[in-house]
Design a protein around this motif. Structure first.
Motif, PDB file in Angstrom:
ATOM      1  N   SER A  38       0.827  -1.215   0.000  1.00 23.64           N
ATOM      2  CA  SER A  38       0.000   0.000   0.000  1.00 23.64           C
ATOM      3  C   SER A  38       0.852   1.253   0.000  1.00 23.64           C
ATOM      4  O   SER A  38       0.557   2.224  -0.721  1.00 23.64           O
ATOM      5  CB  SER A  38      -0.920   0.002   1.227  1.00 23.64           C
ATOM      6  OG  SER A  38      -1.766  -1.119   1.245  1.00 23.64           O
ATOM      7  N   PHE A  52     -12.076  11.167   5.461  1.00 23.08           N
ATOM      8  CA  PHE A  52     -10.711  10.635   5.417  1.00 23.08           C
ATOM      9  C   PHE A  52      -9.784  11.359   6.386  1.00 23.08           C
ATOM     10  O   PHE A  52      -8.823  10.764   6.885  1.00 23.08           O
ATOM     11  CB  PHE A  52     -10.167  10.712   3.981  1.00 23.08           C
ATOM     12  CG  PHE A  52     -10.541   9.524   3.137  1.00 23.08           C
ATOM     13  CD1 PHE A  52      -9.633   8.517   2.898  1.00 23.08           C
ATOM     14  CD2 PHE A  52     -11.820   9.410   2.603  1.00 23.08           C
ATOM     15  CE1 PHE A  52      -9.982   7.411   2.138  1.00 23.08           C
ATOM     16  CE2 PHE A  52     -12.183   8.309   1.836  1.00 23.08           C
ATOM     17  CZ  PHE A  52     -11.259   7.305   1.602  1.00 23.08           C
ATOM     18  N   THR A  99      -5.207   6.905   9.347  1.00 22.06           N
ATOM     19  CA  THR A  99      -4.661   6.179   8.201  1.00 22.06           C
ATOM     20  C   THR A  99      -4.776   4.680   8.450  1.00 22.06           C
ATOM     21  O   THR A  99      -4.605   4.215   9.581  1.00 22.06           O
ATOM     22  CB  THR A  99      -3.179   6.551   8.000  1.00 22.06           C
ATOM     23  OG1 THR A  99      -3.079   7.962   7.851  1.00 22.06           O
ATOM     24  CG2 THR A  99      -2.606   5.870   6.761  1.00 22.06           C
ATOM     25  N   TRP A 100      -5.057   3.936   7.413  1.00 19.30           N
ATOM     26  CA  TRP A 100      -5.266   2.483   7.427  1.00 19.30           C
ATOM     27  C   TRP A 100      -6.628   2.097   8.014  1.00 19.30           C
ATOM     28  O   TRP A 100      -6.962   0.918   8.059  1.00 19.30           O
ATOM     29  CB  TRP A 100      -4.181   1.709   8.181  1.00 19.30           C
ATOM     30  CG  TRP A 100      -2.764   1.952   7.793  1.00 19.30           C
ATOM     31  CD1 TRP A 100      -1.728   2.190   8.649  1.00 19.30           C
ATOM     32  CD2 TRP A 100      -2.185   1.961   6.478  1.00 19.30           C
ATOM     33  NE1 TRP A 100      -0.550   2.365   7.959  1.00 19.30           N
ATOM     34  CE2 TRP A 100      -0.802   2.220   6.614  1.00 19.30           C
ATOM     35  CE3 TRP A 100      -2.693   1.788   5.188  1.00 19.30           C
ATOM     36  CZ2 TRP A 100       0.068   2.305   5.536  1.00 19.30           C
ATOM     37  CZ3 TRP A 100      -1.831   1.879   4.110  1.00 19.30           C
ATOM     38  CH2 TRP A 100      -0.471   2.129   4.281  1.00 19.30           C
ATOM     39  N   ALA A 120     -11.105   3.844   3.927  1.00 20.82           N
ATOM     40  CA  ALA A 120     -10.762   3.636   2.515  1.00 20.82           C
ATOM     41  C   ALA A 120     -12.033   3.576   1.684  1.00 20.82           C
ATOM     42  O   ALA A 120     -13.114   3.248   2.185  1.00 20.82           O
ATOM     43  CB  ALA A 120      -9.963   2.345   2.332  1.00 20.82           C
ATOM     44  N   LEU A 163      -4.029  -1.542  -0.366  1.00 25.29           N
ATOM     45  CA  LEU A 163      -4.773  -0.374  -0.840  1.00 25.29           C
ATOM     46  C   LEU A 163      -4.159   0.169  -2.126  1.00 25.29           C
ATOM     47  O   LEU A 163      -2.945   0.166  -2.309  1.00 25.29           O
ATOM     48  CB  LEU A 163      -4.781   0.719   0.231  1.00 25.29           C
ATOM     49  CG  LEU A 163      -5.365   0.316   1.595  1.00 25.29           C
ATOM     50  CD1 LEU A 163      -5.148   1.413   2.619  1.00 25.29           C
ATOM     51  CD2 LEU A 163      -6.847  -0.012   1.475  1.00 25.29           C
ATOM     52  N   VAL A 165      -7.530   6.572  -1.017  1.00 27.13           N
ATOM     53  CA  VAL A 165      -7.093   5.177  -0.979  1.00 27.13           C
ATOM     54  C   VAL A 165      -8.294   4.248  -1.104  1.00 27.13           C
ATOM     55  O   VAL A 165      -9.385   4.538  -0.589  1.00 27.13           O
ATOM     56  CB  VAL A 165      -6.287   4.861   0.300  1.00 27.13           C
ATOM     57  CG1 VAL A 165      -4.989   5.638   0.320  1.00 27.13           C
ATOM     58  CG2 VAL A 165      -7.101   5.127   1.552  1.00 27.13           C
ATOM     59  N   THR A 166      -8.085   3.125  -1.773  1.00 23.89           N
ATOM     60  CA  THR A 166      -9.184   2.225  -2.133  1.00 23.89           C
ATOM     61  C   THR A 166      -8.795   0.786  -1.857  1.00 23.89           C
ATOM     62  O   THR A 166      -7.678   0.368  -2.172  1.00 23.89           O
ATOM     63  CB  THR A 166      -9.514   2.389  -3.636  1.00 23.89           C
ATOM     64  OG1 THR A 166      -9.787   3.752  -3.912  1.00 23.89           O
ATOM     65  CG2 THR A 166     -10.705   1.543  -4.030  1.00 23.89           C
TER      66      THR A 166
END
Length: 1005
Positions: free
Chosen positions: A106, A387, A392-393, A396, A479, A487-488
């Motif tokens: 990622s 977001f 983070t993490w 998404a 991701l 991020v996806t």
């Protein structure tokens, strides 16, 4: 023994789906293997789940054969490639190892950093390098070298034999067998955009990359038993069993709580906010609302959904508060009074008799979600807020996975086979389908397509689904970072549901943009504040309902299409509940099922409706015995058959094709009949009610969803009725709706507004309105560059209006080509000079021999004026220019282009006086719709405007259309029979021809 298995998620490389891999492995008696797709972990959790599910399943035929189901130990990882070259394979020891591998990939995906040639130091993962790699250092504890059987001879006196503990078996798996290898070659050719025969060997897998038995694989390495032992030790050290959940309902992976203090405080907070909203919505001491709210809160708490509601509330609160954004909460979430009180939706579930069980109940196994719509240009702000708010993490976008099912892939197959373009074009022409079937080459293309059509083609991003995870989402996926910049995850909504994620759908639509901007324009242009949320007033306004009944709501969300306008007229729709029903029965599939016709007939003759029994009459009287809504199916199952509401919804969902277990479905059907008998109903009645439920359930639509659409439709209708000029400007500035741009300009002119062509001294980038004057914006000018679309109004607003052509050129630094566009369109008419004079003058300033002025002048130096002879301009020449540059003529009716002055014998407003007669009409083409008949032939429906600007509709049957086809925009002479359906007249076309137009005088010259 299999450390490097590829599935079809190794896009345009692997050919076997996850189920197929596990099935083949079980057939060969394989006990453990590692799924390592190329630069993705899309199938990792699916693979683990499938191994366990196939291991637990006991199929009758398998038991008969004496085959005892056993578990294949699933291990997962990622194959890392750079520039299509294998650099190493990462294998997760455990759940933490899966996260480490996903986060490593990622990080490089998100920041667009090339993968390093040496594997990272990850504590919970093994890495296997290819044999070809050279090492300038000793291998780390978790690093190994993979040896293929074909490479064993190269080991003779190789330095790696000094580190035998580092050598493992590498038998990649990519295809099912040697025959399927050919399909792999097609995929590689498509990926590389080259001929099938030109795919290099190093871009393909080896022909033996398929599963074999463990014993056969060990035999290939019988001279190197230490490799077998090393491989076995590595695999034995891996354990991903923690991922498997034996229950069919996975535990929720969403963020557990909105509050940092946890779920307990969430319950308190949700209850407090909900009761505060209850007072806003229903006033004080509304016992019915309080009872309903308490019931819902109990279920929400039981299902641990407090956090989900609060997170959605937080999103809506941010949008309404800080951003002042307007939103629409729709879908089954509108069945909830808690959602209504939290202002997530504006649909009153008590008023509409909506069941909360349609959204959430104790027995629901699949997670529901809210659909929240924002204006098309505001949604990204909300997404950025989400977001930014969550770590983070832990947040998404949901991904999507497209397949090769689109028959356009036949073109790609034809290209890799080297077929000529003309031949490929003929193969993709739907009108030549029967002829093509006789062609051997075409049959070959179709055969290849049949093999690959269900395979994944490419990963993409979901329209609006966002996941907010309790634990790092990288435990379950790597991701990507698509062009949108969010991020996806690497799997889709179906896998998300299987893992246990409920998405937050943050969507967008143009209709909200229409409403938002119209309210702003009304404030600016008329000084009036509009409470657009005053829906209770709107739905009882006789003026709005009168216009709704006429069926001419052009520009209004969801009710402006030809089909919807026809339905509104047929129903003589003049109230909210009828509009809600119309929004349901207009859905695809309903008309073909006969449900729409049945509803209209019963609507006009309610006294003739025969109900099967008292319960059916009580519950379906509002919809005249037709189960228009999914909620109607729930009602009948509950009140007629005696099922509880939770079971009724489960049965409703099962009948719509969304239930996976056939056995569980049959148990529910049996429960329906047993319970209905207990209510005292006869077998004949129960059977007929079940027949009706079965026939309606597949087509019925969520009433809450329709109600949400109907609220927005009323809001649009209110603005169009009382502030039509501002509303139509807002529609134009938010990229219209169902129709092309000129239809909305025409509607704006019908409001009485004076619509002007773009003008450099009055126009903005978009359409503006001041008083009664509306100026078209520069956005609609074909070929005008964005820097001038924005730059011209910016310069004018900064330094005042332009005084003449010379000043305009100097201040905007416009190019010759761009200036010519504006002059031809009349955008510099403020100078008082005609277009041809200005075209002459512009060459004085910007002619090819003139040196461009690249900076502002220190002193203003006037150019010498020249006297030109009079130059003629014609209205039709201007109209052609407008047609070219705007895609429509503003001040020149399309009928005026015609060579003939004939405008038809009958106008649209007179059609009801000519029912059954054959008439001639002239219509300006608006749009057409193609449909397939039961006999798989095509017919068309057309929409036109007559010379007075009124709409009328046509029907073109299969026997007439090939002889008299549509030929694009323009005016048509139409001969047809006037027919009437529930008061709505239309033309059944007998003959149809596009009329000739006057030539452009410039083209003649």
């Amino acid at each position: 023994m299999f450390l490097n298995v590829h599935s079809s998620y190794s896009l345009k490389y692997g050919t076997i789906d996850i189920k197929g891999i596990v099935r083949q492995a079980r057939a060969l008696g394989i006990h453990q293997m590692v799924l390592t797709d190329i630069n993705n972990s899309t199938g990792a959790i699916e693979f683990i789940r499938e191994c366990y599910q196939q291991g637990i399943a006991k199929e009758p035929d398998e038991v008969q054969k004496g085959n005892i189901p056993y578990l294949i130990k699933p291990i997962a990882g990622i194959e890392f490639r750079k520039d299509k070259e294998l650099i190493y394979v990462g294998i997760a020891k455990n759940k933490e190892g899966m996260r480490e591998l996903n986060e490593f990939l990622s990080h490089h995906n998100i920041h667009d950093i090339p993968l390093p040639n040496d594997a990272p130091a990850l504590e919970n993962a093994f890495f296997i390098y290819p044999f070809a790699k050279t090492f300038s250092r000793d291998l780390n504890k978790n690093e190994f070298v993979g040896i293929k059987s074909a490479q064993l001879n190269h080991l003779y006196k190789h330095p790696l034999l000094q580190q035998t503990e580092k050598l493992v078996i590498l038998h990649p798996v990519t295809v099912s067998d040697r025959i399927e290898h050919r399909l792999h070659e097609y995929l590689r050719a498509i990926e590389l955009n080259t001929l099938l025969t030109m795919v290099p060997d190093d871009a393909k897998c080896a022909k033996d990359e398929y599963l074999i038995s463990e014993e056969e694989l060990k035999t290939k390495f019988d001279r190197f038993p230490f490799m077998v032992e090393n491989t076995q030790k590595l695999m034995d050290a891996c354990d991903l069993s923690i991922y498997f959940e034996p229950s069919s309902q996975p535990t929720s992976k969403n963020r557990f709580a909105y509050c940092k203090e946890g779920e307990a405080l969430d319950k308190v907070l949700l209850r407090r906010i909900a009761f505060k909203g209850l007072e806003y919505r229903y006033g004080k001491n509304n016992s019915v609302a309080i009872e309903r709210l308490e019931k819902e809160l109990r279920i929400i708490e039981f299902k641990k959904y407090c956090g989900y509601f609060l997170i959605t509330f937080d999103i809506v609160r941010y949008a309404m508060g800080k951003c002042k954004f307007y939103h629409v909460g729709r879908g089954s979430g509108a069945n909830s009074i808690v959602a209504y009180c939290l202002r997530i939706t504006d649909v009153d579930p008590i008023d509409l008799d909506l069941y909360f069980e349609r959204f959430l109940h104790e027995k629901r196994t699949s997670p529901p979600d809210f659909d929240i719509d924002f204006a098309w240009d505001e949604r990204e702000t909300i997404q950025k807020y989400i977001f930014k708010k969550y770590p983070t993490w832990h947040v998404a976008f949901l991904g999507t996975m497209s397949t090769f099912k689109d028959r356009a892939i036949i073109r790609e197959i034809g290209k890799v086979l080297g077929l000529p373009k003309g031949e490929i074009d003929s193969f993709t022409d739907p009108t030549k389908e029967q002829e093509n079937k006789k062609n051997a080459t075409y049959r070959k293309l179709v055969a290849v397509h049949q093999h690959m059509k269900s395979m994944p083609n490419q990963r993409s991003i979901h329209a609006g689904g966002i996941l907010i995870s309790e634990e790092p989402i990288t435990y379950y996926t790597a991701l990507d970072l698509p062009p949108k910049g969010f991020v996806t995850v690497q799997w889709d909504m179906y896998e998300a549901e299987a893992i246990g994620y409920e998405k937050f759908d943050i969507l967008s639509q143009r209709g909200i943009g229409h409403i938002r901007e119209a309210v702003q324009l009304i404030k600016k242009n008329r000084g009036r504040d509009i409470d657009i949320h005053d829906f209770k007033t709107f739905k009882t306004d006789p003026k709005l309902n009168g216009i709704l009944k006429e069926g001419e709501p052009i520009g209004c969300f969801y009710i402006e299409s030809p089909a919807m306008r026809q339905l509104l007229k047929k129903l003589k729709c003049e109230d909210y509940l009828t509009l809600v029903a119309a929004s349901s029965i207009i859905r695809p599939g309903v008309a073909s099922s006969g449900m729409m016709k049945s509803y209209i007939e019963r609507y006009h003759a309610p006294d003739k409706v025969v109900y099967l029994c008292k319960e059916m009459e009580e519950r379906l009287k509002d919809t005249y015995g037709v189960m228009v809504y999914q909620e109607d199916v729930i009602k009948v199952c509950h009140y007629f058959a005696g099922l509880d509401l939770a079971d009724a919804d489960v049965l409703r969902k099962a009948m719509s094709g969304k239930y996976r277990s056939k056995l569980a479905f049959e148990e529910l059907v049996s429960k329906f009949f047993i319970s209905a008998r207990k209510q005292g109903h006869s077998e004949e009645l129960i059977t007929e009610v079940w027949r009706q439920i079965s026939s309606f359930a597949g087509y019925s639509f969520s009433k809450a969803h329709s109600a949400s659409f109907a609220v927005e439709s009323y809001q649009s209708l209110y603005l169009k009725t009382y502030y039509p000029k501002e509303f139509m400007v807002a529609v134009l500035n938010n990229y219209g709706g169902f129709y092309t741009r000129w239809v909305y300009v025409h509607e704006l002119q019908k409001t009485g507004a004076k619509v002007h062509l773009p003008c450099v001294n009055h126009s903005d980038d978009v359409v503006n309105i001041k008083g009664n004057d509306a100026y078209l914006g520069f956005v609609g000018v074909q070929g005008l560059e964005n820097k001038f679309i924005q730059g011209i109004p910016n310069e004018r607003n900064l330094n005042g209006p332009f005084k003449d052509l010379e000043q305009f050129v100097k201040r905007t630094q416009i190019t010759l080509e761009q200036a010519i566009l504006l002059i031809r369109l009349g955008a510099l008419r403020f100078t008082g000079k005609d277009k041809k004079t200005l075209l002459w003058d512009i060459y004085t300033y910007l002619g090819h021999n003139q040196k461009r002025v690249n900076s502002a002048e220190l002193f203003n130096i006037d150019h010498k004026e020249y006297k030109l002879p009079d130059l003629e301009n014609s209205a039709i020449e201007d109209a052609y220019t407008e047609l070219e540059l705007l895609d429509f003529p503003l001040n020149f009716n399309m009928f005026d282009f015609l060579k003939t002055g004939y405008r038809g014998d009958v106008m649209a407003a007179e059609l009801n006086n000519h029912v059954g007669k054959t008439v001639k009409m002239v219509g300006n083409y608006v749009c057409e719709k193609t449909v397939h008949t039961i006999k798989n032939t095509k017919m068309w429906f057309g929409t036109f405007l007559d010379a007075k600007g009124d709409f009328f509709d046509t029907t073109h049957f299969p026997n007439t259309t090939p002889m008299y086809p549509f030929k694009g925009k323009g005016c048509y002479l139409i001969l047809g029979k006037v027919v009437e359906d529930f008061g709505f007249p239309s033309i059944e076309v007998l003959k149809f021809a596009k009329l000739d137009i006057q030539m452009n005088p410039v083209a003649i010259d």
